[in-house]
Design an enzyme around this catalytic site. Structure first.
Site, PDB file in Angstrom:
ATOM      1  N   CYS A  37       0.861  -1.307   0.041  1.00 47.37           N
ATOM      2  CA  CYS A  37       0.050  -0.077   0.116  1.00 47.37           C
ATOM      3  C   CYS A  37       0.993   1.283   0.010  1.00 47.37           C
ATOM      4  O   CYS A  37       0.803   2.221   0.920  1.00 47.37           O
ATOM      5  CB  CYS A  37      -0.852  -0.068   1.349  1.00 47.37           C
ATOM      6  SG  CYS A  37      -1.805  -1.591   1.475  1.00 47.37           S
ATOM      7  N   ALA A  86       1.536   3.916  -2.104  1.00 52.27           N
ATOM      8  CA  ALA A  86       1.310   5.220  -2.445  1.00 52.27           C
ATOM      9  C   ALA A  86       0.929   6.298  -1.285  1.00 52.27           C
ATOM     10  O   ALA A  86       0.164   5.567  -0.642  1.00 52.27           O
ATOM     11  CB  ALA A  86       0.208   5.292  -3.589  1.00 52.27           C
ATOM     12  N   PRO A  87       1.098   7.218  -1.380  1.00 49.58           N
ATOM     13  CA  PRO A  87       1.839   8.484  -2.342  1.00 49.58           C
ATOM     14  C   PRO A  87       3.358   8.190  -2.304  1.00 49.58           C
ATOM     15  O   PRO A  87       3.956   8.669  -3.160  1.00 49.58           O
ATOM     16  CB  PRO A  87       1.539   9.706  -2.042  1.00 49.58           C
ATOM     17  CG  PRO A  87       1.351   9.484  -0.458  1.00 49.58           C
ATOM     18  CD  PRO A  87       0.850   8.347  -0.338  1.00 49.58           C
ATOM     19  N   GLY A  91       5.994   8.056   0.581  1.00 49.61           N
ATOM     20  CA  GLY A  91       7.042   8.779   1.492  1.00 49.61           C
ATOM     21  C   GLY A  91       7.658   7.471   2.118  1.00 49.61           C
ATOM     22  O   GLY A  91       8.934   7.853   2.385  1.00 49.61           O
ATOM     23  N   LYS A  92       7.047   6.591   2.667  1.00 49.07           N
ATOM     24  CA  LYS A  92       7.737   5.329   3.263  1.00 49.07           C
ATOM     25  C   LYS A  92       8.831   4.651   2.232  1.00 49.07           C
ATOM     26  O   LYS A  92       9.604   4.301   2.583  1.00 49.07           O
ATOM     27  CB  LYS A  92       6.863   4.418   3.861  1.00 49.07           C
ATOM     28  CG  LYS A  92       5.977   5.047   4.949  1.00 49.07           C
ATOM     29  CD  LYS A  92       5.092   3.938   5.563  1.00 49.07           C
ATOM     30  CE  LYS A  92       4.377   4.523   6.739  1.00 49.07           C
ATOM     31  NZ  LYS A  92       3.409   5.822   6.342  1.00 49.07           N
ATOM     32  N   CYS A 146      -2.774   4.952  10.523  1.00 50.90           N
ATOM     33  CA  CYS A 146      -2.710   6.406  10.865  1.00 50.90           C
ATOM     34  C   CYS A 146      -4.167   6.543  11.505  1.00 50.90           C
ATOM     35  O   CYS A 146      -4.910   7.046  11.191  1.00 50.90           O
ATOM     36  CB  CYS A 146      -2.605   7.486   9.576  1.00 50.90           C
ATOM     37  SG  CYS A 146      -3.644   6.906   8.233  1.00 50.90           S
TER      38      CYS A 146
END
Length: 433
Positions: free
Chosen positions: A246, A248-249, A251-252, A362
């Site tokens: 999973c 997108a977008p 950052g990780k 989150c």
């Protein structure tokens, strides 16, 4: 006869009303962009009106109930959206003046065939609100959170923390960035302050994100301080194969690539992956991109490590998306819990023996965090807890729980800095067989 010029401020009020109406109807809030309103000052004003109406939604509900004893009129077009924007201005944005709130509300309804017959009602209601604005401005801040949310979160975090949550809702979120390289000159050019590790914070800014120093050169990416924590906690050697589920977008994925891992990024949404690819290109990273369903994907060779940032209720992001507080219910959370279990099960199946698994959401809901970690340990034989230590969380030791998980929330101060952070849950596991 020449057409009368449009009243100043009407176009931005109409754009704000349409966007707020869509959010009230269940859509995700996205600020108005240059394609919606070209003028930067008008756009900022419209977004301020919308976000204030959303952040003060609970209090405005009470005001509307008092002003409209029979409730909102049915099938009334933009009436509710215009009313909420006007109440937000009258009660909570007094610096914008009262006259324009009343005048533009009526003018906006005149543009809507389904609401123009309600201009008299709008005018009467807003004049009554204006007369009571001082009293409304002193409303209890506990009304900012829906009763069901307040009950859940009081049990999980305590009444004192909920006061901090309400404050964070009103204040909104500052802009956090993750740096590609440690560059003090860039931090100074951004006007940022250091938080934890490679996260920095801009308390304020006077330009769009794309116009900030270092954007075009890919020297940083936008990432809340809480969102930047999970990838740092992965246990794997440089060069290890890592799957970002999973993704997108991105950052990780960027963090994992920066750490020197061989990264594969998976997402099922092709539109989100287009944005992901643009982000990676700007940053100069080239992970393998996989378009697939994270609940059924099976790799030919198991990965050395996996990061699963699972779809969730996203209640931890309410500072940016206050509508989430009113859109989520118990059934929504239960549905996400089922999906998260399917994703955890498949992540485990794709993990090599000895491999490290990070699970994060989150969300501020224990069902999606702490309870899921317990479930995984009981349901997936060979998966063991790999507790996170206080030493690994320099600058935010209070986020480490007794079980070795990380639990952040908007009342916390990363690196001792003001501005809070998103609500996040992180658990680390290792596959032993």
């Amino acid at each position: 006869m020449a057409n009368k010029p449009e009243p100043a401020g009407l176009s931005l009020r109409l754009a704000a009303a349409q966007r707020l109406r869509a959010v009230l109807g269940g859509e995700h809030f996205a600020p108005l962009s240059t394609s919606d309103i070209a003028d930067g000052r008008d756009r900022a004003m419209a977004n301020r009106l919308i976000t204030t109406a959303l952040r003060r939604h609970g209090q405005i509900d009470v005001i509307i109930a008092e002003l409209l004893g029979k409730g909102l009129p049915a099938r009334s077009g933009t009436f509710e959206a215009v009313l909420r924007l006007s109440l937000a201005q009258l009660v909570f944005l007094p610096d914008l003046g009262a006259h324009s709130a009343l005048f533009l509300a009526v003018e906006a309804l005149k543009k809507d065939n389904k609401a123009r017959h309600l201009t008299g009602l709008m005018n009467a209601v807003l004049r009554k609100a204006q007369a009571n604005s001082a009293r409304y401005g002193l409303m209890d801040e506990r009304l900012l959170l829906p009763e069901a949310v307040r009950s859940r979160w009081t049990s999980a975090y305590g009444e004192t923390e909920l006061d901090a949550f309400a404050e964070a809702l009103i204040e909104g979120a500052p802009l956090d960035l993750t740096l590609r390289d440690d560059d003090e000159e860039l931090v100074e050019a951004l006007g940022a302050e250091r938080l934890m590790a490679d996260s920095v914070r801009l308390a304020s800014r006077d330009r769009p994100v794309e116009a900030l120093p270092g954007y075009d050169a890919g020297r940083w990416w936008v990432q809340d301080a809480a969102s930047a924590i999970p990838a740092r906690l992965l246990r794997a050697s440089p060069g290890a194969s890592v799957l970002d589920l999973c993704a997108a977008p991105g950052g990780k994925t960027a963090q994992l690539a920066k750490a020197g891992f061989e990264v594969s990024a998976l997402d099922s949404d092709s539109a989100r992956l287009e944005r992901f690819s643009a982000n990676m290109s700007r940053l100069g990273y080239a992970p393998e991109v996989i378009t697939a369903d994270a609940s059924s994907y099976r790799a030919e060779t198991p990965f050395d490590a996996i990061v699963l940032d699972a779809p969730c209720s996203a209640t931890g992001t309410f500072r940016r998306h206050p509508e989430i507080l009113w859109h989520r219910n118990a059934a929504d959370i239960a549905g996400r819990v089922r999906l998260q279990r399917a994703l955890l099960t498949n992540a485990f199946a794709n993990l090599a023996v000895g491999g490290s698994l990070i699970y994060c959401v989150c969300s501020l809901e224990p069902e999606e965090g702490e309870a899921q970690a317990d479930w995984a340990l009981g349901a997936l034989p060979g998966l063991e807890a790999d507790p996170i230590t206080v030493a690994e969380m320099a600058g935010l030791a209070e986020a480490v729980t007794e079980k070795g998980h990380v639990r952040t929330h908007p009342g916390m101060a990363p690196g001792g800095r003001n501005g809070g952070m998103d609500g996040f849950f992180v658990a680390r596991f290792r596959r032993t067989r």
